[in-house]
Design a protein around this motif. Structure first.
Motif, PDB file in Angstrom:
ATOM      1  N   ALA A 157      35.374  22.823  39.470  1.00 60.22           N
ATOM      2  CA  ALA A 157      35.142  24.185  38.984  1.00 60.22           C
ATOM      3  C   ALA A 157      35.838  25.212  39.880  1.00 60.22           C
ATOM      4  O   ALA A 157      36.407  26.188  39.388  1.00 60.22           O
ATOM      5  CB  ALA A 157      33.641  24.472  38.908  1.00 60.22           C
ATOM      6  N   GLY A 158      35.816  24.996  41.181  1.00 58.83           N
ATOM      7  CA  GLY A 158      36.480  25.914  42.098  1.00 58.83           C
ATOM      8  C   GLY A 158      37.990  25.940  41.908  1.00 58.83           C
ATOM      9  O   GLY A 158      38.606  27.009  41.911  1.00 58.83           O
TER      10      GLY A 158
ATOM     11  N   GLY B  55      42.010  32.781  38.322  1.00 60.98           N
ATOM     12  CA  GLY B  55      42.175  34.081  38.963  1.00 60.98           C
ATOM     13  C   GLY B  55      43.630  34.445  39.168  1.00 60.98           C
ATOM     14  O   GLY B  55      44.045  35.584  38.922  1.00 60.98           O
ATOM     15  N   VAL B  56      44.427  33.471  39.604  1.00 63.83           N
ATOM     16  CA  VAL B  56      45.861  33.721  39.779  1.00 63.83           C
ATOM     17  C   VAL B  56      46.521  33.999  38.427  1.00 63.83           C
ATOM     18  O   VAL B  56      47.348  34.910  38.302  1.00 63.83           O
ATOM     19  CB  VAL B  56      46.528  32.536  40.501  1.00 63.83           C
ATOM     20  N   CYS B  57      46.138  33.239  37.419  1.00 59.76           N
ATOM     21  CA  CYS B  57      46.706  33.433  36.079  1.00 59.76           C
ATOM     22  C   CYS B  57      46.368  34.811  35.525  1.00 59.76           C
ATOM     23  O   CYS B  57      47.243  35.510  34.992  1.00 59.76           O
ATOM     24  CB  CYS B  57      46.193  32.343  35.146  1.00 59.76           C
TER      25      CYS B  57
ATOM     26  N   LEU C 216      38.151  33.354  46.097  1.00 61.22           N
ATOM     27  CA  LEU C 216      39.547  33.450  46.509  1.00 61.22           C
ATOM     28  C   LEU C 216      40.455  33.700  45.304  1.00 61.22           C
ATOM     29  O   LEU C 216      41.359  34.544  45.364  1.00 61.22           O
ATOM     30  CB  LEU C 216      39.977  32.180  47.238  1.00 61.22           C
ATOM     31  N   GLY C 217      40.214  32.993  44.209  1.00 65.45           N
ATOM     32  CA  GLY C 217      41.002  33.229  42.994  1.00 65.45           C
ATOM     33  C   GLY C 217      40.808  34.625  42.447  1.00 65.45           C
ATOM     34  O   GLY C 217      41.772  35.281  42.026  1.00 65.45           O
TER      35      GLY C 217
ATOM     36  N   MET D  78      29.454  22.745  46.643  1.00 68.41           N
ATOM     37  CA  MET D  78      28.945  24.058  46.278  1.00 68.41           C
ATOM     38  C   MET D  78      29.713  25.157  47.010  1.00 68.41           C
ATOM     39  O   MET D  78      30.069  26.177  46.427  1.00 68.41           O
ATOM     40  CB  MET D  78      27.457  24.160  46.609  1.00 68.41           C
ATOM     41  N   GLY D  79      30.000  24.941  48.278  1.00 73.03           N
ATOM     42  CA  GLY D  79      30.764  25.926  49.044  1.00 73.03           C
ATOM     43  C   GLY D  79      32.183  26.075  48.534  1.00 73.03           C
ATOM     44  O   GLY D  79      32.715  27.190  48.455  1.00 73.03           O
ATOM     45  N   LEU D  80      32.822  24.956  48.183  1.00 73.94           N
ATOM     46  CA  LEU D  80      34.173  25.028  47.634  1.00 73.94           C
ATOM     47  C   LEU D  80      34.194  25.750  46.299  1.00 73.94           C
ATOM     48  O   LEU D  80      35.119  26.509  46.016  1.00 73.94           O
ATOM     49  CB  LEU D  80      34.753  23.621  47.473  1.00 73.94           C
ATOM     50  N   CYS D  81      33.179  25.521  45.487  1.00 71.07           N
ATOM     51  CA  CYS D  81      33.107  26.198  44.194  1.00 71.07           C
ATOM     52  C   CYS D  81      33.056  27.708  44.385  1.00 71.07           C
ATOM     53  O   CYS D  81      33.825  28.453  43.770  1.00 71.07           O
ATOM     54  CB  CYS D  81      31.896  25.706  43.415  1.00 71.07           C
ATOM     55  N   MET D  82      32.162  28.153  45.262  1.00 68.79           N
ATOM     56  CA  MET D  82      32.036  29.596  45.484  1.00 68.79           C
ATOM     57  C   MET D  82      33.268  30.176  46.167  1.00 68.79           C
ATOM     58  O   MET D  82      33.794  31.207  45.748  1.00 68.79           O
ATOM     59  CB  MET D  82      30.796  29.898  46.332  1.00 68.79           C
TER      60      MET D  82
END
Length: 170
Positions: free
Chosen positions: A99-100, A107-109, A21-22, A12-16
């Motif tokens: 998902a993350g 986001g980068v794209c 970050l993206g 969950m933390g990695l997803c958020m």
């Protein structure tokens, strides 16, 4: 107990965090190009705010996914873990990580496509609509990641008994 919940919490933390970050990376990329190209063509500043909105959507996707993951934690039994608790922890970790990662790439794209759109629109105003379509496809990567994550965590939660049928469905 700790390992099960920790894996789900890390997912969950990695997803958020990867989603935010993206989004921030995309906003930084497109924002610098909007400001730079806006010196030559000030008319593009207002038009390319849509690129920033697409990047913000990526962060919102991650928050939605994290909320859906947190709802799976309602019935954790500390004293009597079963196989489904371990399965739920690993599936929630994998769903959050997938998902993350999709959201950071989205986001980068979107940021790179928005940067190109701002620079291209500053030179030729006819390119705006064509380049925004590319941003929409980049934003769809994050949406696909959320859909895959939701499909992965569907039917998995702590505190349910595992049967052979449930294992085959997940």
């Amino acid at each position: 107990y700790q390992r099960r919940v920790r894996g789900a919490g890390v997912g969950m933390g990695l997803c958020m965090s990867l989603s935010v970050l993206g989004a921030s990376w995309g906003i930084w990329t497109v924002g610098t190009s909007i400001l730079g190209a806006g010196v030559k063509a000030p008319r593009i500043r207002a038009k390319h705010i849509v690129s920033v909105v697409f990047c913000e959507a990526v962060a919102i996707y991650g928050i939605i996914m994290a909320i859906l993951m947190r709802q799976r934690w309602e019935r954790i039994d500390d004293l009597h873990p079963n196989r489904s608790d371990y399965l739920a922890g690993y599936v929630l970790f994998a769903g959050g990580l997938g998902a993350g990662l999709c959201n950071i790439f989205s986001g980068v794209c979107v940021g790179v496509a928005g940067s190109s759109a701002a620079l291209g629109d500053a030179q030729n105003p006819k390119l705006f609509v064509r380049l925004i379509v590319v941003e929409i496809f980049g934003s769809a990567l994050g949406l696909f990641g959320i859909i895959v994550g939701i499909v992965a965590i569907t039917g998995v939660e702590f505190g349910t008994k595992v049967t052979h049928h449930n294992m085959m469905m997940t």
